[in-house]
Design a protein around this motif. Structure first.
Motif, PDB file in Angstrom:
ATOM      1  N   VAL A  34       5.060 -64.535  11.646  1.00 48.51           N
ATOM      2  CA  VAL A  34       5.990 -64.399  12.783  1.00 48.51           C
ATOM      3  C   VAL A  34       6.889 -63.193  12.568  1.00 48.51           C
ATOM      4  CG1 VAL A  34       7.944 -65.489  13.940  1.00 48.51           C
ATOM      5  CG2 VAL A  34       5.888 -66.818  13.444  1.00 48.51           C
ATOM      6  N   HIS A  35       7.423 -63.071  11.335  1.00 46.29           N
ATOM      7  CA  HIS A  35       8.276 -61.918  11.037  1.00 46.29           C
ATOM      8  C   HIS A  35       7.498 -60.620  11.152  1.00 46.29           C
ATOM      9  CE1 HIS A  35      11.513 -64.323   8.612  1.00 46.29           C
ATOM     10  NE2 HIS A  35      11.613 -64.496   9.922  1.00 46.29           N
ATOM     11  N   ALA A  36       6.273 -60.617  10.705  1.00 44.87           N
ATOM     12  CA  ALA A  36       5.460 -59.401  10.806  1.00 44.87           C
ATOM     13  C   ALA A  36       5.248 -59.017  12.267  1.00 44.87           C
ATOM     14  CB  ALA A  36       4.117 -59.622  10.102  1.00 44.87           C
ATOM     15  N   GLU A  37       5.041 -60.042  13.112  1.00 44.65           N
ATOM     16  CA  GLU A  37       4.864 -59.751  14.543  1.00 44.65           C
ATOM     17  C   GLU A  37       6.149 -59.216  15.153  1.00 44.65           C
ATOM     18  OE1 GLU A  37       3.437 -62.108  18.605  1.00 44.65           O
ATOM     19  OE2 GLU A  37       3.398 -63.105  16.645  1.00 44.65           O
ATOM     20  N   GLN A  38       7.294 -59.857  14.773  1.00 46.42           N
ATOM     21  CA  GLN A  38       8.575 -59.351  15.265  1.00 46.42           C
ATOM     22  C   GLN A  38       8.830 -57.930  14.787  1.00 46.42           C
ATOM     23  OE1 GLN A  38      11.020 -62.731  13.804  1.00 46.42           O
ATOM     24  NE2 GLN A  38      11.891 -62.740  15.877  1.00 46.42           N
ATOM     25  N   ASP A  39       8.546 -57.681  13.504  1.00 41.73           N
ATOM     26  CA  ASP A  39       8.800 -56.348  12.952  1.00 41.73           C
ATOM     27  C   ASP A  39       7.939 -55.299  13.621  1.00 41.73           C
ATOM     28  OD1 ASP A  39      10.512 -57.695  11.322  1.00 41.73           O
ATOM     29  OD2 ASP A  39       9.212 -57.645   9.544  1.00 41.73           O
ATOM     30  N   ALA A  40       6.706 -55.648  13.899  1.00 40.24           N
ATOM     31  CA  ALA A  40       5.830 -54.693  14.582  1.00 40.24           C
ATOM     32  C   ALA A  40       6.363 -54.375  15.985  1.00 40.24           C
ATOM     33  CB  ALA A  40       4.412 -55.260  14.655  1.00 40.24           C
ATOM     34  N   HIS A  41       6.877 -55.427  16.648  1.00 40.11           N
ATOM     35  CA  HIS A  41       7.437 -55.205  17.983  1.00 40.11           C
ATOM     36  C   HIS A  41       8.687 -54.338  17.904  1.00 40.11           C
ATOM     37  CE1 HIS A  41       8.221 -55.951  22.180  1.00 40.11           C
ATOM     38  NE2 HIS A  41       9.410 -56.512  21.913  1.00 40.11           N
ATOM     39  N   LEU A  42       9.534 -54.571  16.872  1.00 40.80           N
ATOM     40  CA  LEU A  42      10.735 -53.741  16.720  1.00 40.80           C
ATOM     41  C   LEU A  42      10.360 -52.283  16.480  1.00 40.80           C
ATOM     42  CD1 LEU A  42      13.053 -55.994  14.497  1.00 40.80           C
ATOM     43  CD2 LEU A  42      13.350 -55.433  16.911  1.00 40.80           C
ATOM     44  N   ARG A  43       9.366 -52.038  15.652  1.00 43.06           N
ATOM     45  CA  ARG A  43       8.959 -50.653  15.394  1.00 43.06           C
ATOM     46  C   ARG A  43       8.423 -50.001  16.670  1.00 43.06           C
ATOM     47  NH1 ARG A  43       7.338 -53.009  10.350  1.00 43.06           N
ATOM     48  NH2 ARG A  43       8.447 -52.012   8.598  1.00 43.06           N
TER      49      ARG A  43
END
Length: 531
Positions: A34-43
């Protein structure tokens, strides 16, 4: 508590723990995803917002308020579902009026560790932590920021670069609510708990059923063994292989224990029978010499003035009776010892040295006997040394007493040599004498207890002792004609293993040994003789 119940309880506890442990690992993996998905969206959002942020800083620095407001609107609209906060280097107040974020006061929203002394908020909108919340100096990789009981994922991008010589400098922060993936994580947590709660009773029931079926052969064995009473019944454990190694091993162990119990019970019965036979035989066989001794004592008492010649005859008769009495007692004790000896009394014996020592004793006590010895040295075997020496002594004593003709000294030839096949070697002991010999029809009877020739000074137990000890050592004894001249030959064959120290066959002693209580050749005993 039954074994099946124990297994069911253990599995009922272990399975939920296993599910919870696996669930914790799964939850961690889900949270990381989930964090990886959020981080990818933030980038992705940061990459889109960076040119707009750079343009807003330049416009704001050029002093064009209306154009700066348009740039700010474009920046905040492009943020979509993420929070945006654009900070410009240097103190001041917020230029954008729609952010709802408190202005940055120099020294209040600053970071330590060598960073700038203050930033002012140029534009801010969307989900983000309040301005008083401490932010790291930089977050090129997404980090979690917590404030007022909430959490956000934050990513920072330098606008213009800290080393840029021209143009404004600032930092673009992009935020995403930490609760964005909370629903998925919570759902996984709930499912793990439900699975654990369901797995506990199911695992217990399934384990109980499996254990119940797996222990069925063990319960059958318990019922069979529980009904056995070695003291009152001769029934023994009858086990059919169950193809379960532990159960079959336990059944064999029980059978071995019961077999050893039977052997010990039989040995105990034989020991009691031996004691009774010793008492009965001693009282019977000693009655005659004791009565003779009593008669001689009465004669000496009633006739104190007895002629010296007659007195000497009476004393000689007393001495003879006493010697016969002692010989009978010693022979009976030896027979009892042979009936009761156990396997741990056996050891490696040098038969050559034993025979040589026995011959030397005969020569010392009977110097008039002409004795010839031929032996092969180093013949080793596993034996009970006192019993084997007793057998050899009685063979030699029998030859001394009965192996001579009237008026001539006894001539005895003793030989010891290896024999037998290479695969089954034996030690062959022969004792030859030149006496009157033994008729073929009497040769079996001489091994019976108390069998004596007329006028024999012996107890009638010497050759019985020989037969007993040879049987105890798994050997054979036979009586033959002497190869040359008159007389008789006693020939003994004793097993001689290649490695006596490793020989375990000697431990398999005859279970039934009753030479004292039974007549050899009549009943369970068979004489170890060969035709």
């Amino acid at each position: 508590m039954r074994l099946t119940t124990r297994i069911a309880l253990v599995m009922g506890l272990a399975m939920p723990l296993l599910v919870l442990g696996s669930g914790a690992l799964l939850l961690r993996l889900v949270t990381r995803d989930v964090h990886a998905e959020q981080d990818a969206h933030l980038r992705e959002r940061a990459a889109v917002l960076l040119p707009l942020a750079r343009g807003l800083l330049r416009t704001e620095e050029s002093g064009q308020p209306r154009k700066a407001a348009n740039r700010e609107r474009q920046l905040l609209d492009a943020g979509l579902d993420v929070g945006v906060r654009l900070l410009a280097a240097g103190g001041g107040s917020v230029t954008g009026g729609n952010s709802g974020v408190d202005p940055v006061v120099p020294g209040r929203n600053t970071t330590t560790g060598g960073g700038p002394q203050g930033y002012r908020v140029v534009a801010a909108a969307g989900p983000q932590p309040p301005a008083p919340a401490s932010l790291p100096v930089a977050a090129p990789d997404p980090v979690t920021v917590r404030a007022r009981g909430h959490a956000w994922r934050a990513l920072s991008v330098e606008v213009g670069g800290a080393n840029a010589r021209k143009g404004p400098r600032g930092t673009l922060w992009v935020f995403s609510r930490g609760s964005a993936g909370t629903a998925e994580v919570t759902a996984v947590q709930h499912r793990i708990l439900v699975v654990a709660l369901i797995a506990a009773p199911l695992a217990g029931l399934l384990s109980w059923a499996i254990a119940e079926r797996a222990t069925r052969p063990l319960r059958r064995l318990q019922r069979r063994a529980g009904g056995l009473d070695p003291g009152t019944s001769t029934a023994r454990l009858d086990h059919t292989p169950s193809r379960i190694t532990e159960v079959d091993d336990l059944a064999r162990t029980l059978q071995t224990v019961l077999s050893r119990y039977d052997e010990q019970a039989a040995r105990t019965q034989e020991a009691l029978a031996t004691a009774r036979a010793f008492s009965a035989t001693a009282s019977h066989e000693l009655r005659t010499p004791l009565m003779g001794m009593q008669t001689n004592l009465d004669v000496l008492t009633d006739h104190p003035d007895l002629d010296p010649v007659d007195r000497a005859d009476v004393l000689a008769d007393l001495r003879s009776g006493q010697q016969r009495l002692m010989a009978t007692l010693i022979a009976l004790r030896a027979l009892a010892q042979g009936d009761l000896v156990e396997a741990d009394a056996f050891g490696v014996v040098d038969l050559s040295e034993l025979v040589a020592a026995a011959v030397a004793d005969v020569e010392r006590h009977h110097p008039g006997v002409r004795l010839t010895l031929r032996l092969t040295p180093g013949l080793l075997l596993s034996a009970w040394e006192p019993g084997l020496r007793m057998a050899v002594d009685n063979l030699l004593r029998n030859a001394v007493v009965h192996g001579s003709r009237a008026g001539l000294p006894a001539r005895i030839e003793v030989a010891l040599r290896p024999g037998g096949r290479p695969a089954d070697p034996v030690a062959v002991l022969t004792v030859d004498d030149d006496g009157p010999g033994i008729a073929p029809e009497e040769r079996q009877q001489v091994f019976q207890r108390f069998h004596r020739r007329a006028g024999s000074p012996g107890s009638g137990l010497g050759l019985t002792l020989v037969a007993q000890q040879i049987a105890l050592h798994r050997g054979t004894v036979r009586i033959l004609d002497r190869p040359t001249g008159t007389g008789v030959r006693f020939e003994v064959h004793l097993p001689r293993p290649g490695d006596p120290a490793a020989d375990t066959r000697t431990l398999e002693l005859p279970l039934h040994r009753a030479w004292l209580s039974e007549v050899p050749g009549e009943g369970p005993h068979e004489l170890p003789t060969r035709a």
